[in-house]
Scaffold this motif. Sequence first.
Motif, PDB file in Angstrom:
ATOM      1  N   TYR A 124       7.982   7.460 -13.323  1.00 44.91           N
ATOM      2  CA  TYR A 124       7.885   6.310 -14.224  1.00 44.91           C
ATOM      3  C   TYR A 124       7.357   5.091 -13.479  1.00 44.91           C
ATOM      4  CZ  TYR A 124      11.073   8.948 -17.331  1.00 44.91           C
ATOM      5  OH  TYR A 124      11.664   9.887 -18.124  1.00 44.91           O
ATOM      6  N   ASP A 125       7.899   4.832 -12.275  1.00 44.86           N
ATOM      7  CA  ASP A 125       7.461   3.676 -11.489  1.00 44.86           C
ATOM      8  C   ASP A 125       5.984   3.782 -11.131  1.00 44.86           C
ATOM      9  OD1 ASP A 125      10.049   2.705 -11.618  1.00 44.86           O
ATOM     10  OD2 ASP A 125      10.579   3.356  -9.587  1.00 44.86           O
ATOM     11  N   PHE A 126       5.555   4.980 -10.745  1.00 48.02           N
ATOM     12  CA  PHE A 126       4.159   5.209 -10.393  1.00 48.02           C
ATOM     13  C   PHE A 126       3.257   4.903 -11.594  1.00 48.02           C
ATOM     14  CE2 PHE A 126       0.467   8.043 -10.013  1.00 48.02           C
ATOM     15  CZ  PHE A 126       0.015   7.720  -8.752  1.00 48.02           C
ATOM     16  N   VAL A 127       3.625   5.420 -12.764  1.00 51.45           N
ATOM     17  CA  VAL A 127       2.833   5.202 -13.970  1.00 51.45           C
ATOM     18  C   VAL A 127       2.871   3.731 -14.381  1.00 51.45           C
ATOM     19  CG1 VAL A 127       2.657   5.763 -16.431  1.00 51.45           C
ATOM     20  CG2 VAL A 127       3.056   7.577 -14.764  1.00 51.45           C
ATOM     21  N   ASP A 128       4.017   3.065 -14.235  1.00 51.09           N
ATOM     22  CA  ASP A 128       4.104   1.643 -14.564  1.00 51.09           C
ATOM     23  C   ASP A 128       3.139   0.817 -13.725  1.00 51.09           C
ATOM     24  OD1 ASP A 128       5.985   1.988 -16.551  1.00 51.09           O
ATOM     25  OD2 ASP A 128       7.698   1.451 -15.279  1.00 51.09           O
ATOM     26  N   VAL A 129       3.043   1.129 -12.433  1.00 51.07           N
ATOM     27  CA  VAL A 129       2.106   0.408 -11.565  1.00 51.07           C
ATOM     28  C   VAL A 129       0.673   0.633 -12.049  1.00 51.07           C
ATOM     29  CG1 VAL A 129       1.106   0.344  -9.245  1.00 51.07           C
ATOM     30  CG2 VAL A 129       3.577   0.333  -9.530  1.00 51.07           C
ATOM     31  N   ALA A 130       0.341   1.871 -12.370  1.00 50.47           N
ATOM     32  CA  ALA A 130      -1.008   2.171 -12.853  1.00 50.47           C
ATOM     33  C   ALA A 130      -1.300   1.418 -14.155  1.00 50.47           C
ATOM     34  CB  ALA A 130      -1.174   3.680 -13.045  1.00 50.47           C
ATOM     35  N   ARG A 131      -0.346   1.380 -15.062  1.00 46.83           N
ATOM     36  CA  ARG A 131      -0.532   0.654 -16.327  1.00 46.83           C
ATOM     37  C   ARG A 131      -0.751  -0.824 -16.080  1.00 46.83           C
ATOM     38  NH1 ARG A 131       4.377   3.270 -19.732  1.00 46.83           N
ATOM     39  NH2 ARG A 131       3.315   5.127 -20.460  1.00 46.83           N
ATOM     40  N   ARG A 132       0.113  -1.422 -15.252  1.00 50.01           N
ATOM     41  CA  ARG A 132      -0.002  -2.861 -14.977  1.00 50.01           C
ATOM     42  C   ARG A 132      -1.325  -3.198 -14.318  1.00 50.01           C
ATOM     43  NH1 ARG A 132       5.106  -2.706 -12.125  1.00 50.01           N
ATOM     44  NH2 ARG A 132       3.958  -3.710 -10.460  1.00 50.01           N
ATOM     45  N   ALA A 133      -1.880  -2.262 -13.562  1.00 52.05           N
ATOM     46  CA  ALA A 133      -3.149  -2.492 -12.877  1.00 52.05           C
ATOM     47  C   ALA A 133      -4.349  -2.217 -13.770  1.00 52.05           C
ATOM     48  CB  ALA A 133      -3.223  -1.621 -11.626  1.00 52.05           C
ATOM     49  N   GLY A 134      -4.102  -1.740 -14.996  1.00 52.10           N
ATOM     50  CA  GLY A 134      -5.184  -1.501 -15.931  1.00 52.10           C
ATOM     51  C   GLY A 134      -5.942  -0.212 -15.692  1.00 52.10           C
ATOM     52  N   ILE A 135      -5.298   0.758 -15.044  1.00 52.97           N
ATOM     53  CA  ILE A 135      -5.934   2.055 -14.831  1.00 52.97           C
ATOM     54  C   ILE A 135      -6.078   2.732 -16.195  1.00 52.97           C
ATOM     55  CG2 ILE A 135      -5.748   4.300 -13.695  1.00 52.97           C
ATOM     56  CD1 ILE A 135      -6.023   1.994 -11.705  1.00 52.97           C
ATOM     57  N   PRO A 136      -7.289   3.168 -16.568  1.00 52.44           N
ATOM     58  CA  PRO A 136      -7.472   3.789 -17.891  1.00 52.44           C
ATOM     59  C   PRO A 136      -6.777   5.143 -17.997  1.00 52.44           C
ATOM     60  CG  PRO A 136      -9.543   3.779 -16.659  1.00 52.44           C
ATOM     61  CD  PRO A 136      -8.540   3.054 -15.828  1.00 52.44           C
ATOM     62  N   ARG A 137      -6.366   5.488 -19.200  1.00 45.98           N
ATOM     63  CA  ARG A 137      -5.644   6.742 -19.462  1.00 45.98           C
ATOM     64  C   ARG A 137      -6.460   7.977 -19.099  1.00 45.98           C
ATOM     65  NH1 ARG A 137      -1.270   6.348 -23.040  1.00 45.98           N
ATOM     66  NH2 ARG A 137      -1.605   8.489 -23.698  1.00 45.98           N
ATOM     67  N   ASP A 138      -7.766   7.885 -19.190  1.00 47.51           N
ATOM     68  CA  ASP A 138      -8.591   9.066 -18.938  1.00 47.51           C
ATOM     69  C   ASP A 138      -9.020   9.212 -17.477  1.00 47.51           C
ATOM     70  OD1 ASP A 138     -10.315   6.917 -18.948  1.00 47.51           O
ATOM     71  OD2 ASP A 138     -11.832   7.876 -20.200  1.00 47.51           O
ATOM     72  N   LYS A 139      -8.571   8.325 -16.617  1.00 53.16           N
ATOM     73  CA  LYS A 139      -8.895   8.444 -15.191  1.00 53.16           C
ATOM     74  C   LYS A 139      -8.070   9.573 -14.573  1.00 53.16           C
ATOM     75  CE  LYS A 139      -9.023   6.083 -10.831  1.00 53.16           C
ATOM     76  NZ  LYS A 139     -10.008   5.189 -10.298  1.00 53.16           N
ATOM     77  N   GLU A 140      -8.706  10.406 -13.784  1.00 49.16           N
ATOM     78  CA  GLU A 140      -8.021  11.521 -13.135  1.00 49.16           C
ATOM     79  C   GLU A 140      -7.079  11.006 -12.047  1.00 49.16           C
ATOM     80  OE1 GLU A 140      -9.306  15.362 -10.503  1.00 49.16           O
ATOM     81  OE2 GLU A 140     -10.535  14.850 -12.231  1.00 49.16           O
ATOM     82  N   VAL A 141      -5.921  11.616 -11.941  1.00 50.32           N
ATOM     83  CA  VAL A 141      -4.940  11.239 -10.921  1.00 50.32           C
ATOM     84  C   VAL A 141      -5.374  11.845  -9.592  1.00 50.32           C
ATOM     85  CG1 VAL A 141      -2.526  11.403 -10.196  1.00 50.32           C
ATOM     86  CG2 VAL A 141      -3.089  11.161 -12.629  1.00 50.32           C
ATOM     87  N   ALA A 142      -5.452  11.005  -8.577  1.00 53.30           N
ATOM     88  CA  ALA A 142      -5.823  11.491  -7.249  1.00 53.30           C
ATOM     89  C   ALA A 142      -4.612  12.134  -6.585  1.00 53.30           C
ATOM     90  CB  ALA A 142      -6.333  10.343  -6.392  1.00 53.30           C
ATOM     91  N   THR A 143      -4.878  13.144  -5.776  1.00 53.04           N
ATOM     92  CA  THR A 143      -3.815  13.799  -5.027  1.00 53.04           C
ATOM     93  C   THR A 143      -4.172  13.784  -3.551  1.00 53.04           C
ATOM     94  OG1 THR A 143      -4.827  15.958  -5.372  1.00 53.04           O
ATOM     95  CG2 THR A 143      -3.110  15.302  -6.922  1.00 53.04           C
ATOM     96  N   GLU A 144      -3.169  13.941  -2.749  1.00 51.51           N
ATOM     97  CA  GLU A 144      -3.327  13.864  -1.301  1.00 51.51           C
ATOM     98  C   GLU A 144      -2.392  14.877  -0.664  1.00 51.51           C
ATOM     99  OE1 GLU A 144      -1.676  10.250   0.935  1.00 51.51           O
ATOM    100  OE2 GLU A 144      -3.724   9.677   0.406  1.00 51.51           O
ATOM    101  N   VAL A 145      -2.819  15.460   0.438  1.00 52.81           N
ATOM    102  CA  VAL A 145      -1.996  16.427   1.164  1.00 52.81           C
ATOM    103  C   VAL A 145      -1.644  15.835   2.513  1.00 52.81           C
ATOM    104  CG1 VAL A 145      -1.907  18.754   2.137  1.00 52.81           C
ATOM    105  CG2 VAL A 145      -3.142  18.338   0.011  1.00 52.81           C
TER     106      VAL A 145
END
Length: 103
Positions: free
Chosen positions: A18-39
């Motif tokens: 939830y916190d991760f998504v809240d930050v993305a929302r507040r920053a204006g990240i569009p819903r259709d942007k792919e989520v980046a992953t990291e190893v």
Amino acid sequence: MTMTMSVSLDDMKFGDLYDFVDVARRAGIPRDKEVATEVDGLDQEFGRDRLVVEVDNLDGGLAPDFDGLDRAHFIEVLDAVLATDGDARYALDEIKQLRDRLV
């Protein structure tokens, strides 16, 4: 200034997500942007283990904390206020509680 936020998938709780998504929302990240992953360097054979987002703008303020809040009850209170043409005098204490969570 660009900031990178990441959340580990190991032992991740819904609150972390939830916190991760809240930050993305507040920053204006569009819903259709792919989520980046990291190893992480040591876990490459096991696949992805972090979600990553880069943000430029966090001017949207903090997301309200609704942990432990009886959402259904507050929805009923607000529905009752709407049903009485906005007369909220009988629900002032509960509306103040809700307001305090939103501020």
